[in-house]
Design a protein around this motif. Structure first.
Motif, mmCIF file in Angstrom:
data_model
loop_
_atom_site.group_PDB
_atom_site.id
_atom_site.type_symbol
_atom_site.label_atom_id
_atom_site.label_comp_id
_atom_site.label_asym_id
_atom_site.label_seq_id
_atom_site.Cartn_x
_atom_site.Cartn_y
_atom_site.Cartn_z
ATOM 1 N N ALA A 107 51.198 49.551 41.350
ATOM 2 C CA ALA A 107 52.211 50.488 41.845
ATOM 3 C C ALA A 107 53.292 50.733 40.801
ATOM 4 C CB ALA A 107 52.824 49.952 43.144
ATOM 5 N N ASN A 108 53.334 49.873 39.772
ATOM 6 C CA ASN A 108 54.325 50.078 38.701
ATOM 7 C C ASN A 108 53.909 51.218 37.761
ATOM 8 O OD1 ASN A 108 52.144 48.687 37.629
ATOM 9 N ND2 ASN A 108 53.378 47.549 36.154
ATOM 10 N N PRO A 156 61.281 49.429 40.366
ATOM 11 C CA PRO A 156 60.425 49.464 39.167
ATOM 12 C C PRO A 156 58.979 49.042 39.417
ATOM 13 C CG PRO A 156 62.481 48.284 38.734
ATOM 14 C CD PRO A 156 62.465 48.591 40.193
ATOM 15 N N LYS A 157 58.755 47.983 40.177
ATOM 16 C CA LYS A 157 57.397 47.463 40.325
ATOM 17 C C LYS A 157 56.576 48.199 41.374
ATOM 18 C CE LYS A 157 58.628 43.049 40.972
ATOM 19 N NZ LYS A 157 60.051 42.973 40.622
ATOM 20 N N PRO A 200 46.029 38.909 41.095
ATOM 21 C CA PRO A 200 46.518 37.643 40.528
ATOM 22 C C PRO A 200 45.937 36.380 41.153
ATOM 23 C CG PRO A 200 48.329 39.176 40.794
ATOM 24 C CD PRO A 200 47.125 39.837 41.406
ATOM 25 N N SER A 201 45.624 36.407 42.444
ATOM 26 C CA SER A 201 45.112 35.175 43.050
ATOM 27 C C SER A 201 43.685 34.895 42.597
ATOM 28 C CB SER A 201 45.202 35.243 44.577
ATOM 29 O OG SER A 201 44.109 35.947 45.131
ATOM 30 N N GLY A 215 51.833 42.798 33.080
ATOM 31 C CA GLY A 215 51.594 41.448 32.584
ATOM 32 C C GLY A 215 52.777 40.521 32.718
ATOM 33 N N ARG A 273 48.475 33.278 32.297
ATOM 34 C CA ARG A 273 48.163 34.688 32.530
ATOM 35 C C ARG A 273 49.317 35.586 32.106
ATOM 36 N NH1 ARG A 273 48.113 36.026 37.666
ATOM 37 N NH2 ARG A 273 48.686 34.000 38.519
ATOM 38 N N TYR A 274 50.392 34.996 31.555
ATOM 39 C CA TYR A 274 51.530 35.828 31.175
ATOM 40 C C TYR A 274 51.086 36.851 30.126
ATOM 41 C CZ TYR A 274 56.108 37.344 29.649
ATOM 42 O OH TYR A 274 57.204 38.113 29.348
ATOM 43 N N GLY A 275 51.226 38.113 30.469
ATOM 44 C CA GLY A 275 50.796 39.170 29.553
ATOM 45 C C GLY A 275 49.446 39.770 29.903
ATOM 46 N N LEU A 276 48.738 39.176 30.855
ATOM 47 C CA LEU A 276 47.502 39.803 31.341
ATOM 48 C C LEU A 276 47.892 40.868 32.369
ATOM 49 C CD1 LEU A 276 44.373 39.965 31.815
ATOM 50 C CD2 LEU A 276 44.716 38.295 33.650
ATOM 51 N N PHE A 277 47.435 42.101 32.178
ATOM 52 C CA PHE A 277 47.723 43.134 33.173
ATOM 53 C C PHE A 277 47.040 42.713 34.467
ATOM 54 C CE2 PHE A 277 48.201 46.938 29.990
ATOM 55 C CZ PHE A 277 49.077 46.172 29.236
ATOM 56 N N PRO A 278 47.791 42.573 35.526
ATOM 57 C CA PRO A 278 47.192 42.006 36.736
ATOM 58 C C PRO A 278 46.238 42.974 37.433
ATOM 59 C CG PRO A 278 49.444 42.706 37.170
ATOM 60 C CD PRO A 278 49.212 42.902 35.698
ATOM 61 N N MET A 315 55.500 38.252 34.765
ATOM 62 C CA MET A 315 55.328 37.447 35.980
ATOM 63 C C MET A 315 56.677 36.881 36.429
ATOM 64 S SD MET A 315 51.883 35.450 34.800
ATOM 65 C CE MET A 315 51.342 34.872 36.396
ATOM 66 N N GLU A 328 45.286 43.424 46.530
ATOM 67 C CA GLU A 328 46.240 42.972 45.516
ATOM 68 C C GLU A 328 46.410 44.037 44.431
ATOM 69 O OE1 GLU A 328 45.811 38.982 43.993
ATOM 70 O OE2 GLU A 328 45.290 38.147 45.939
ATOM 71 N N ARG A 349 55.405 40.278 49.097
ATOM 72 C CA ARG A 349 55.675 41.591 48.521
ATOM 73 C C ARG A 349 55.901 42.604 49.638
ATOM 74 N NH1 ARG A 349 51.287 42.450 43.663
ATOM 75 N NH2 ARG A 349 51.935 40.640 42.428
ATOM 76 N N ASN A 379 55.804 46.477 49.927
ATOM 77 C CA ASN A 379 55.249 47.566 49.112
ATOM 78 C C ASN A 379 55.752 48.933 49.549
ATOM 79 O OD1 ASN A 379 53.046 46.137 47.416
ATOM 80 N ND2 ASN A 379 52.679 45.372 49.489
ATOM 81 N N PHE A 430 52.404 41.286 51.987
ATOM 82 C CA PHE A 430 51.461 40.166 51.820
ATOM 83 C C PHE A 430 52.062 39.148 50.856
ATOM 84 C CE2 PHE A 430 50.233 42.949 48.336
ATOM 85 C CZ PHE A 430 49.767 42.113 47.324
ATOM 86 N N ASP A 445 54.595 31.652 33.485
ATOM 87 C CA ASP A 445 53.553 31.927 34.476
ATOM 88 C C ASP A 445 53.751 30.977 35.649
ATOM 89 O OD1 ASP A 445 51.274 31.929 36.035
ATOM 90 O OD2 ASP A 445 49.858 31.782 34.376
ATOM 91 N N PHE A 472 57.073 52.986 47.547
ATOM 92 C CA PHE A 472 57.417 53.696 46.302
ATOM 93 C C PHE A 472 58.817 54.277 46.430
ATOM 94 C CE2 PHE A 472 52.783 53.774 46.123
ATOM 95 C CZ PHE A 472 52.558 53.436 44.805
ATOM 96 N N THR A 527 46.173 47.324 44.546
ATOM 97 C CA THR A 527 46.943 48.519 44.890
ATOM 98 C C THR A 527 48.437 48.252 44.718
ATOM 99 O OG1 THR A 527 47.325 50.211 46.563
ATOM 100 C CG2 THR A 527 46.965 48.015 47.358
ATOM 101 N N SER A 528 48.831 47.024 44.965
ATOM 102 C CA SER A 528 50.231 46.647 44.797
ATOM 103 C C SER A 528 50.568 46.413 43.320
ATOM 104 C CB SER A 528 50.489 45.385 45.632
ATOM 105 O OG SER A 528 51.700 44.791 45.305
ATOM 106 N N ASN A 529 49.693 45.692 42.607
ATOM 107 C CA ASN A 529 49.952 45.397 41.194
ATOM 108 C C ASN A 529 50.094 46.648 40.348
ATOM 109 O OD1 ASN A 529 49.818 42.543 41.258
ATOM 110 N ND2 ASN A 529 47.615 42.705 41.514
#
Lengths: 474, 97, 487
Positions: C320-321, A87-88, C204-205, A46, C196-201, A48, C314, A78, A80, A270, C233, A82, C316-318
């Protein structure tokens, strides 16, 4: 067969902004682990990214100094992959639209001036720091998100010497524009070299080898020169260069294998969807450029115009911090030579002896300027000035007060001086006639005698003047 | 495009650092077949290449953040969700370079 | 006596008159939440809710949200309160910060009662894939028809009148479609209007934070409270904070509304079509110009695959954390790769993994042109075409679903049919263009409600509410909840 080397260099520069690239946590080196961390740096769900204005200003300044085209619209992408320090699970960078492109720098190569073209400059973020212990690894997120600029050269560099000059030039630019400390040994400037060999005249590139972990400018040169010898040796004996990553072993003074490269990694780039385009006005870009600190060359020209010679100027410019202190000393454009002598003589040896950085030097520039004024006005001698300075470094006291306390004063009383001079003339008749016969050294001898008689307390300039008048009268 | 095979899908999944069982890869293979059919329809749209790829829903912009030090998390906040911690740092098996 | 089947506006009156207190409302909501038979809750925050509610003493006259209880989808970050996104990979994650929407509602003195279930990581539309299993439709005692997703728990708890409103998120239709199965007002704003700050993505688009209410006016009140520029945001909108209540009751006289013929053609259900046609008549009777127009079918057919490719890429990247290192359950392993591999293999369900592979595959260098970039181009074509429509019309009006009762098991088989591609997926248009989009109930089918949807131009959220208000007045489905209907 003769080979030529094709060398490209990627330089990562850590920027010394107050906050991080995409978060507002503080950005500095040396804090205790995980104390400079915000939710974004930990990749908590969450969070940003928001783009640091100063980082953009810095990137514009360096792009300008590298003669690049500057993109007035910012996009981020980004990358991508691992890794334990990421971290992200992705890094935010500028793949598609780097802020700077198509630039160059001029370096002094062994064959004279040479233009090294630079493909791109982009902004990105650093990873977290890993501490590798014997059986495990510890992660410190203080470094995660530190703003970076990456500068990618075109393969114009031909040998270790040019590479060294190129890296040094980039370092000088980022340091003097106040963008980075540029300390290779601390990792605030990091350098990856790509090097391949091909027969002279051949247009196809050979197999590329990457060299990492170069922690000084001289190691860049040594590593490349070694690598050219290593690869030529393999090729001459009919071998094949394999695509690999190597590092420079400082004790052995050679490159050693880190890992073989398999298929190139697909980073699945992307556009970063959380950062909409950022439009930079022409005024914003121009102001970033106009307010950039002077470059090393500009500073040198300025020092020369104030009467320093080239060696003196270069000596101050060896250190950005030292030159900044010197700039404060010479703001009034007075006593320049004396200030230079004090700074590069007494002050520098004091700093070196006590292992103090100039930024932590206790004496304020204005007090040092006062000291120089005392010397230049003849109030005290240079040697007396040194004595006062030895006191000033303790508490940054006013040099005039110290002068009083120590009773250091040059005697400028004309009556006193005349009587000393007369005594010297009386005692040395031979010198008078030598001087009249054109021996200049005799005059210096006489002045020296006066200083001796006065125990060094009279003003030497006045002595010369009075002595001359007295002799002329005889 | 890369041909989609069970091996490739397994490799893709492993690249994303997870695994599935054989049956699940089979389902995924079928899912790809449907998706490709649907994407084929898109490929047939006449002016599909007359436009640029769109990331943002409408012409919008972001703003630069002033370079000011903000608040930081406390050590406790930073580390409380991590499972292994030593010397205020997150601990991992040794990362081999 | 039950209070929670009332609207925000009604509750505010009672709070003002001190007929009821925030504490009483919170207690009732918590009681109901504890007895919830629909599996709508991940966490009930009893202690915090009661503490906060008891601290609220004097009702603020100009703050319609004062003391109102609410629930929040569990992919919205709440400080010191477990937030799981209904996924095993986050089953023990306790955030250290509040989402901006949570901060704003706290400021307004709303009382958070609990965190609600969702399709795992918000990636699904059935309300069945969360780690706690199926969330049920309160209107269906047989528990065979879906409430829809991904905001299933937030929808079910408002429909079951546990609270008068809830927060959700919407990436394809994840608020506006369940709103239909739950007979609620469901809204997502112009992209960027609510932080959207705090929404688990998820993607995002396409992601939006939005909400469920039981009346249009309640929705406008909430939007007033939640909108506004947020520097945290990067996609947040500046200078678009009009008062959404100001023109709410101005009617629809002269408003130009269009309906896409191809969407209507993709629906066979007579009850839905009849109710929808009747609602068109109502709009016309109030002075709106409603036209049935044609929209390229190939573009409507492209919505679903376009959505799948973009959102999975999007996502799969979001996500990855989520690797078990910084938070979440950590897998065993002798190397960091093994740790991450075991954490992720165990932490994600099969559906999520499949979507990640699809997204990753679409992003490979050699596939991007034909998959990810092509989907982004299709998105561009669709948005361009919709924007052309908006040159002539103020509002696009459509049914939300192809039928009111959608069985959990054995849904639509033909994934290439118009019913599937168009009738069930067209609401993603609102996400593609970031348009304000509002669903509201227009009918009942044998005890099951269903909605229609109003979508407007970007930044014209107010107008969407204005039209919604007029329509709601003509239909009589305001403040629908299971208690009222069953009674």
């Amino acid at each position: 067969m003769n080979f030529e080397a094709v060398i490209g260099i990627e330089i990562h520069v850590e920027m010394k902004t107050k906050s991080k690239m995409f978060s507002s946590s503080p950005n500095y080196f040396g804090a205790s682990p995980n104390t400079l961390v915000s939710p974004l740096d930990m990749a908590f769900p969450g969070t940003m990214p928001t783009v640091n204005k100063q980082a953009v200003i810095n990137a514009i300044r360096v792009s300008n100094l590298l003669n690049m085209e500057i993109d007035h619209t910012l996009y981020f992408d980004r990358k991508n992959y691992f890794y334990s320090d990421l971290p992200k699970g992705y890094q935010i960078t500028q793949n598609d639209r780097p802020i700077g492109k198509n630039g160059y720098v001029i370096i002094d190569s062994l064959d004279g001036k040479k233009k090294i073209e630079i493909e791109r400059l982009h902004m990105e973020e650093d990873t977290c720091k890993q501490l590798h212990l014997s059986t495990y690894t510890l992660l410190d997120y203080n470094r995660a998100g530190t703003p970076l600029i990456e500068i990618v050269s075109r393969p114009d560099i031909k040998n270790g010497y040019e590479a060294m000059k190129y890296v040094d030039k980039i370092r000088e630019i980022v340091v003097f524009s106040n963008v980075s400390d540029g300390k290779m040994e601390e990792g605030s400037l990091r350098c990856d070299v790509n090097i391949s060999l091909r027969p002279v005249g051949e247009s196809k590139f050979g197999t590329k080898v990457e060299i990492k972990n170069l922690n000084s400018v001289s190691n860049v040169q040594k590593a490349i020169d070694f690598e050219i010898r290593r690869q030529s040796g393999i090729l001459l004996s009919g071998g094949i260069i394999s695509q690999e990553t190597r590092r420079f072993d400082e004790t052995k003074k050679e490159t050693v294998l880190m890992r073989k490269k398999t298929d190139s990694v697909d980073y699945k780039y992307f556009r970063e969807p959380n950062i909409a385009p950022i439009y930079l006005s022409d005024e914003f870009v121009q102001k970033a450029i106009d307010t950039c600190l002077p470059s090393l060359d500009q500073k040198r020209d300025y020092y020369l115009s104030l009467g320093l010679n080239i060696d003196e100027a270069n000596q101050v410019l060896l250190s950005f911090e030292m030159s900044n202190y010197f700039d404060k000393l010479i703001e009034g454009k007075k006593y320049v030579k004396t200030l230079w002598n004090l700074l590069m003589g007494e002050v520098l040896s004091y700093l070196n002896k006590n292992e103090i950085e100039i930024n932590d030097f206790i004496v304020t520039p204005s007090n040092l300027v006062t000291l120089a004024s005392l010397i230049d006005s003849g109030e005290i001698s240079f040697n007396q000035g040194k004595k006062i300075l030895q006191e000033m470094v303790k508490n940054d006291d006013d040099p005039k007060k110290i002068q009083e306390v120590l009773g250091l004063k040059q005697n400028s009383n004309l009556g006193d001086i005349e009587s000393f001079c007369k005594e010297a003339i009386k005692n040395n008749p031979q010198s008078i006639s030598d001087y009249k016969n054109g021996k200049d050294r005799a005059f210096s001898f006489l002045v020296g005698q006066v200083m001796k008689l006065s125990k060094g307390k009279v003003n030497p300039q006045l002595v010369s003047k009075v002595m001359k008048e007295l002799i002329d009268k005889e | 495009m890369k041909e989609v095979t069970l091996e490739l899908l397994k490799q893709c999944a492993n690249n994303l650092l997870f695994d599935m069982d054989q049956e699940q890869y089979q389902t995924l293979l079928e899912e790809f077949a449907t998706l490709f059919k649907q994407m084929e329809l898109i490929g047939k749209i006449e002016d599909i290449d007359s436009v640029t790829p769109l990331t943002f829903p409408y012409p919008c912009q972001s703003y630069l953040r002033e370079d000011i030090e903000g608040e930081t998390l406390t050590l406790e906040e930073t580390l409380k969700n991590a499972k292994e911690v030593e010397d205020n740092q997150i601990k991992l098996p040794k990362v081999v370079l | 006596m039950s209070y929670l089947d009332k609207t925000i506006v009604e509750l505010h009156e009672l709070l003002l008159k001190k007929e009821v207190t925030p504490l009483l409302l919170a207690k009732e909501a918590i009681e109901k939440a504890k007895k919830d038979p629909n599996n709508a809750f991940e966490t009930i925050v009893e202690k915090e809710a009661l503490e906060f509610a008891s601290s609220l003493k004097e009702c603020e006259e100009d703050n319609l949200l004062w003391g109102i209880p609410f629930v929040c989808k569990d992919n919205i970050s709440t400080k010191d309160i477990l937030t799981t996104a209904s996924s095993e990979i986050l089953k023990d994650y306790v955030p250290v910060f509040d989402a901006e929407v949570i901060r704003k509602l706290k400021d307004k003195k709303c009382v958070l009662i609990g965190k609600t279930t969702l399709d795992e990581l918000a990636m699904g539309g059935t309300g069945t894939t969360g780690h706690k299993g199926v969330t049920y439709n309160p209107y269906d005692p047989s528990k065979t028809c879906m409430i829809g997703g991904s905001s299933c728990g937030s929808c079910a708890s408002v429909a079951a009148s546990i609270v008068p409103f809830s927060l959700g998120s919407d990436t394809g239709d994840s608020i506006r479609k369940p709103a239909s199965y739950g007979g609620l007002v469901g809204y997502k704003p112009t992209w960027g209007k609510i932080s959207r700050y705090g929404l688990f993505p998820f993607a995002p688009s396409l992601d939006h934070v939005g909400f469920f209410t039981r009346s249009i006016e309640d929705g406008a009140i909430l939007l007033n409270a939640l909108q506004g520029y947020d520097p945290k945001d990067g996609s947040s909108l500046k200078d678009h904070d009009e008062d959404n209540l100001k023109n709410l009751k101005n009617g629809v006289n002269g408003i130009k509304i269009c309906v896409f013929k191809e969407i209507i053609d993709s629906i066979n259900d007579k009850v839905i079509l009849d109710a929808f046609n009747k609602s068109i008549d109502n709009l016309r009777s109030k002075g709106a110009n409603v036209n049935i127009i044609s929209f390229p079918k190939e573009l409507l057919n492209a919505i679903y695959p376009t959505y799948m490719v973009i959102s999975c890429a999007e996502a799969t990247s979001n996500n990855a954390n989520l690797d078990g290192i910084k938070f979440g359950p950590r897998g065993e392993g002798n190397t960091y790769q093994e740790v991450m591999m075991n954490s992720r293999t165990k932490g994600f369900s099969e559906l999520i993994k499949r979507r990640f592979v699809i997204g990753s595959y679409s992003l490979f260098k050699e596939n991007q042109e034909e998959l990810f970039l092509r989907a982004q181009k299709a998105r561009h074509l669709i948005v361009n075409k919709v924007n052309e429509v908006f040159e002539k019309y103020d509002i696009i009006y459509s049914p939300c679903v192809s039928k009111a009762r959608n069985p959990i098991k054995g849904g639509i088989d033909d994934k290439l049919s118009s019913t599937y591609l168009i009738a069930e997926n067209h609401l993603a248009i609102g996400n593609f263009g970031g348009y304000p989009s509002l669903s509201l109930p227009i009918g009942m089918d044998d005890g099951f409600p269903f909605d229609a949807n109003l979508t407007g131009r970007v930044f014209e959220d107010s107008l969407v509410f204005q039209v919604g208000y007029a329509l709601e007045e003509t239909l009589g489905y305001k403040n629908l909840s299971i208690e009222k209907v069953v009674k």
